[in-house]
Design a protein around this motif. Structure first.
Motif, PDB file in Angstrom:
ATOM      1  N   GLY A 227       0.961  -1.434   0.128  1.00 13.71           N
ATOM      2  CA  GLY A 227       0.018   0.011   0.077  1.00 13.71           C
ATOM      3  C   GLY A 227       0.835   1.299  -0.084  1.00 13.71           C
ATOM      4  O   GLY A 227       1.941   1.308  -0.034  1.00 13.71           O
ATOM      5  N   HIS A 228       0.080   2.375   0.081  1.00 11.07           N
ATOM      6  CA  HIS A 228       0.805   3.620  -0.137  1.00 11.07           C
ATOM      7  C   HIS A 228       0.242   4.427   1.539  1.00 11.07           C
ATOM      8  O   HIS A 228      -0.443   4.017   2.132  1.00 11.07           O
ATOM      9  CB  HIS A 228       0.320   4.597  -1.047  1.00 11.07           C
ATOM     10  N   PHE A 229       0.952   5.562   1.400  1.00  9.32           N
ATOM     11  CA  PHE A 229       0.521   6.594   2.563  1.00  9.32           C
ATOM     12  C   PHE A 229       0.000   7.719   1.935  1.00  9.32           C
ATOM     13  O   PHE A 229       0.343   8.526   1.111  1.00  9.32           O
ATOM     14  CB  PHE A 229       1.779   6.708   3.649  1.00  9.32           C
ATOM     15  N   ALA A 230      -1.232   8.255   2.879  1.00 10.14           N
ATOM     16  CA  ALA A 230      -1.781   9.388   2.271  1.00 10.14           C
ATOM     17  C   ALA A 230      -2.357  10.063   3.459  1.00 10.14           C
ATOM     18  O   ALA A 230      -2.519   9.673   4.513  1.00 10.14           O
ATOM     19  CB  ALA A 230      -2.888   9.155   1.049  1.00 10.14           C
ATOM     20  N   SER A 231      -2.725  11.359   3.337  1.00  7.59           N
ATOM     21  CA  SER A 231      -3.227  12.317   4.367  1.00  7.59           C
ATOM     22  C   SER A 231      -4.895  12.861   3.925  1.00  7.59           C
ATOM     23  O   SER A 231      -4.813  13.347   2.852  1.00  7.59           O
ATOM     24  CB  SER A 231      -2.372  13.367   4.933  1.00  7.59           C
ATOM     25  N   ALA A 232      -5.767  12.399   4.783  1.00  2.90           N
ATOM     26  CA  ALA A 232      -7.156  12.942   4.329  1.00  2.90           C
ATOM     27  C   ALA A 232      -7.585  14.507   4.613  1.00  2.90           C
ATOM     28  O   ALA A 232      -8.292  14.869   3.917  1.00  2.90           O
ATOM     29  CB  ALA A 232      -8.332  12.225   4.875  1.00  2.90           C
ATOM     30  N   SER A 233      -6.908  15.187   5.526  1.00  2.63           N
ATOM     31  CA  SER A 233      -7.320  16.288   6.003  1.00  2.63           C
ATOM     32  C   SER A 233      -5.990  17.089   6.850  1.00  2.63           C
ATOM     33  O   SER A 233      -5.078  16.407   7.168  1.00  2.63           O
ATOM     34  CB  SER A 233      -8.731  16.375   6.868  1.00  2.63           C
ATOM     35  N   ALA A 234      -6.360  18.243   6.973  1.00  2.00           N
ATOM     36  CA  ALA A 234      -5.244  18.945   7.650  1.00  2.00           C
ATOM     37  C   ALA A 234      -5.236  18.602   9.067  1.00  2.00           C
ATOM     38  O   ALA A 234      -4.168  18.285   9.898  1.00  2.00           O
ATOM     39  CB  ALA A 234      -5.652  20.313   8.012  1.00  2.00           C
ATOM     40  N   GLY A 235      -6.335  18.119   9.603  1.00  6.33           N
ATOM     41  CA  GLY A 235      -6.369  17.377  11.232  1.00  6.33           C
ATOM     42  C   GLY A 235      -5.624  16.179  11.144  1.00  6.33           C
ATOM     43  O   GLY A 235      -5.038  15.966  11.970  1.00  6.33           O
ATOM     44  N   ALA A 236      -5.486  15.452  10.241  1.00  2.00           N
ATOM     45  CA  ALA A 236      -4.913  14.149   9.996  1.00  2.00           C
ATOM     46  C   ALA A 236      -3.512  14.282  10.086  1.00  2.00           C
ATOM     47  O   ALA A 236      -2.604  13.537  10.288  1.00  2.00           O
ATOM     48  CB  ALA A 236      -5.209  13.570   8.790  1.00  2.00           C
TER      49      ALA A 236
ATOM     50  N   LYS B  52      -3.795   8.021   6.413  1.00  5.55           N
ATOM     51  CA  LYS B  52      -3.756   8.491   7.502  1.00  5.55           C
ATOM     52  C   LYS B  52      -5.186   9.475   7.711  1.00  5.55           C
ATOM     53  O   LYS B  52      -5.509   9.939   6.743  1.00  5.55           O
ATOM     54  CB  LYS B  52      -2.674   9.419   7.854  1.00  5.55           C
ATOM     55  N   VAL B  53      -5.758   9.451   8.850  1.00  7.34           N
ATOM     56  CA  VAL B  53      -6.826  10.126   9.217  1.00  7.34           C
ATOM     57  C   VAL B  53      -6.619  10.761  10.339  1.00  7.34           C
ATOM     58  O   VAL B  53      -5.558  10.738  11.113  1.00  7.34           O
ATOM     59  CB  VAL B  53      -8.152   9.140   9.327  1.00  7.34           C
ATOM     60  N   SER B  54      -7.602  11.701  11.184  1.00  6.55           N
ATOM     61  CA  SER B  54      -7.670  12.313  12.284  1.00  6.55           C
ATOM     62  C   SER B  54      -7.722  11.406  13.456  1.00  6.55           C
ATOM     63  O   SER B  54      -8.390  10.055  13.094  1.00  6.55           O
ATOM     64  CB  SER B  54      -8.710  13.309  12.233  1.00  6.55           C
ATOM     65  N   LEU B  55      -7.231  11.625  14.403  1.00  3.84           N
ATOM     66  CA  LEU B  55      -7.290  10.826  15.692  1.00  3.84           C
ATOM     67  C   LEU B  55      -8.650  10.726  16.117  1.00  3.84           C
ATOM     68  O   LEU B  55      -9.303   9.746  16.638  1.00  3.84           O
ATOM     69  CB  LEU B  55      -6.446  11.355  16.836  1.00  3.84           C
ATOM     70  N   GLY B  56      -9.488  11.687  15.893  1.00  6.32           N
ATOM     71  CA  GLY B  56     -10.909  11.664  16.280  1.00  6.32           C
ATOM     72  C   GLY B  56     -11.647  10.465  15.513  1.00  6.32           C
ATOM     73  O   GLY B  56     -12.345   9.878  16.239  1.00  6.32           O
ATOM     74  N   LEU B  57     -11.228  10.341  14.225  1.00  7.05           N
ATOM     75  CA  LEU B  57     -12.002   9.373  13.560  1.00  7.05           C
ATOM     76  C   LEU B  57     -11.479   8.065  13.852  1.00  7.05           C
ATOM     77  O   LEU B  57     -12.272   7.088  14.080  1.00  7.05           O
ATOM     78  CB  LEU B  57     -11.749   9.533  11.828  1.00  7.05           C
ATOM     79  N   ILE B  58     -10.214   7.872  14.382  1.00 10.75           N
ATOM     80  CA  ILE B  58      -9.768   6.652  14.647  1.00 10.75           C
ATOM     81  C   ILE B  58     -10.537   6.203  16.152  1.00 10.75           C
ATOM     82  O   ILE B  58     -10.726   5.083  16.338  1.00 10.75           O
ATOM     83  CB  ILE B  58      -8.227   6.541  15.098  1.00 10.75           C
ATOM     84  N   ARG B  59     -10.809   7.177  17.007  1.00 12.36           N
ATOM     85  CA  ARG B  59     -11.410   6.822  18.159  1.00 12.36           C
ATOM     86  C   ARG B  59     -12.830   6.260  17.835  1.00 12.36           C
ATOM     87  O   ARG B  59     -13.227   5.451  18.479  1.00 12.36           O
ATOM     88  CB  ARG B  59     -11.299   8.067  19.289  1.00 12.36           C
ATOM     89  N   LYS B  60     -13.433   7.033  16.924  1.00 17.28           N
ATOM     90  CA  LYS B  60     -14.706   6.687  16.467  1.00 17.28           C
ATOM     91  C   LYS B  60     -14.931   5.312  15.911  1.00 17.28           C
ATOM     92  O   LYS B  60     -15.493   4.528  16.062  1.00 17.28           O
ATOM     93  CB  LYS B  60     -15.385   7.642  15.606  1.00 17.28           C
ATOM     94  N   LEU B  61     -13.852   5.003  15.142  1.00 17.07           N
ATOM     95  CA  LEU B  61     -13.670   3.323  14.668  1.00 17.07           C
ATOM     96  C   LEU B  61     -13.551   2.427  15.464  1.00 17.07           C
ATOM     97  O   LEU B  61     -13.811   1.295  15.386  1.00 17.07           O
ATOM     98  CB  LEU B  61     -12.848   3.470  13.445  1.00 17.07           C
ATOM     99  N   LEU B  62     -12.804   2.856  16.659  1.00 17.92           N
ATOM    100  CA  LEU B  62     -12.404   1.952  17.643  1.00 17.92           C
ATOM    101  C   LEU B  62     -13.379   1.714  18.797  1.00 17.92           C
ATOM    102  O   LEU B  62     -13.515   0.663  19.676  1.00 17.92           O
ATOM    103  CB  LEU B  62     -11.083   2.329  18.378  1.00 17.92           C
ATOM    104  N   ALA B  63     -14.391   2.541  18.388  1.00 19.16           N
ATOM    105  CA  ALA B  63     -15.762   2.491  19.569  1.00 19.16           C
ATOM    106  C   ALA B  63     -16.547   1.056  19.534  1.00 19.16           C
ATOM    107  O   ALA B  63     -16.575   0.394  18.381  1.00 19.16           O
ATOM    108  CB  ALA B  63     -16.746   3.471  19.473  1.00 19.16           C
ATOM    109  N   PRO B  64     -16.682   0.232  20.686  1.00 19.96           N
ATOM    110  CA  PRO B  64     -17.423  -0.871  20.599  1.00 19.96           C
ATOM    111  C   PRO B  64     -18.639  -0.752  19.758  1.00 19.96           C
ATOM    112  O   PRO B  64     -19.423   0.204  19.618  1.00 19.96           O
ATOM    113  CB  PRO B  64     -17.967  -1.045  22.173  1.00 19.96           C
ATOM    114  N   LYS B  65     -18.923  -1.918  18.806  1.00 16.72           N
ATOM    115  CA  LYS B  65     -19.988  -1.899  17.964  1.00 16.72           C
ATOM    116  C   LYS B  65     -20.185  -0.727  16.847  1.00 16.72           C
ATOM    117  O   LYS B  65     -21.324  -0.102  16.824  1.00 16.72           O
ATOM    118  CB  LYS B  65     -21.234  -2.102  18.724  1.00 16.72           C
ATOM    119  N   CYS B  66     -19.043  -0.335  16.489  1.00 13.15           N
ATOM    120  CA  CYS B  66     -19.107   0.745  15.468  1.00 13.15           C
ATOM    121  C   CYS B  66     -19.736   0.480  14.252  1.00 13.15           C
ATOM    122  O   CYS B  66     -19.601  -0.319  13.512  1.00 13.15           O
ATOM    123  CB  CYS B  66     -17.271   0.985  14.937  1.00 13.15           C
TER     124      CYS B  66
END
Length: 228
Positions: free
Chosen positions: A49-58, A154-168
């Protein structure tokens, strides 16, 4: 794609023998803890794969936290210690003995450019970050070298936390679209692999867009992709 600027893919090399390849087992569907590795079914190789950034927050610098599970990129080796880029202000260290079953005679096959899923054993402002790929019992518990194929972005840390939430809901909805593998790092990095390159890129686009879409918009997009 959403402002993708991928780096050139690394040439894949033949897989190492099971005796010295650092293990990276993946759990079945579900999200638990601070990071997850999701496997729906085995998939063929499609190239690294490759590496990319989706937003300024990321693009914010990640600050290592003890116990965080992250995705690191091996940048070099000094003696018996690997150096990893974890997206922070300094690189992290990883001993070759910090893998399940590793000994002086049975060293893990880790190369520059490999992706490593591990956790921080040491992380404070006064010491260099140190990673391990074993838990307190010496087991891999899903950590180790990630496959050479797939797509890293790469995405924002906020999205990572959302994806890691139980039963996302996002993860559950995506699992109905395509079979895929997913590894989430608390440093904002995501590695994903589907059956084909096209399916993989679609999943990357959806995951990046989840930063801005409402739940209803996401459901409508997934419905169109599934043909419903």
């Amino acid at each position: 794609m959403i402002n993708q600027q991928p780096l050139p893919a690394r040439t894949a090399r033949p897989p190492a023998s099971p005796s010295n390849r650092a293990p990276c087992r993946r759990r079945a569907i579900g999200v638990s803890g601070r990071a997850v590795s999701l496997l729906l079914r085995p998939l063929p190789s499609i190239g690294h794969g490759h590496f990319a950034s989706a937003s300024a927050g990321a693009r914010k610098v990640y600050v290592p936290v003890k116990g965080d599970h992250v995705i690191g990129i091996v940048t070099g080796k000094v003696g018996d210690v690997f150096r990893l880029d974890v997206g922070g202000s300094e690189q992290a260290s990883l001993s070759y003995l910090a893998f399940e079953g590793a000994t002086k005679r049975n060293r893990p096959n880790v190369q520059v450019g490999d992706l490593i899923y591990g956790q921080f054993l040491v992380a404070n402002k006064d010491m260099e970050p140190e990673m391990v790929c074993i838990d307190s019992s010496g087991r891999a518990s899903g950590m180790g070298v990630i496959g050479q194929d797939g797509f890293l972005f790469k995405v924002s840390l906020g999205l990572i936390r959302k994806l890691l939430a139980p039963k996302c809901e996002i993860i559950q909805e995506l699992s109905q679209l395509y079979p895929f593998e997913l590894v989430l790092g608390m440093n904002g990095r995501i590695w994903v692999k589907a059956k084909t390159i096209q399916q993989t890129l679609i999943l990357v686009n959806i995951l990046e867009a989840c930063e801005y879409m409402t739940a209803e918009q996401r459901k409508q997009a997934l419905a169109k992709l599934s043909g419903n």
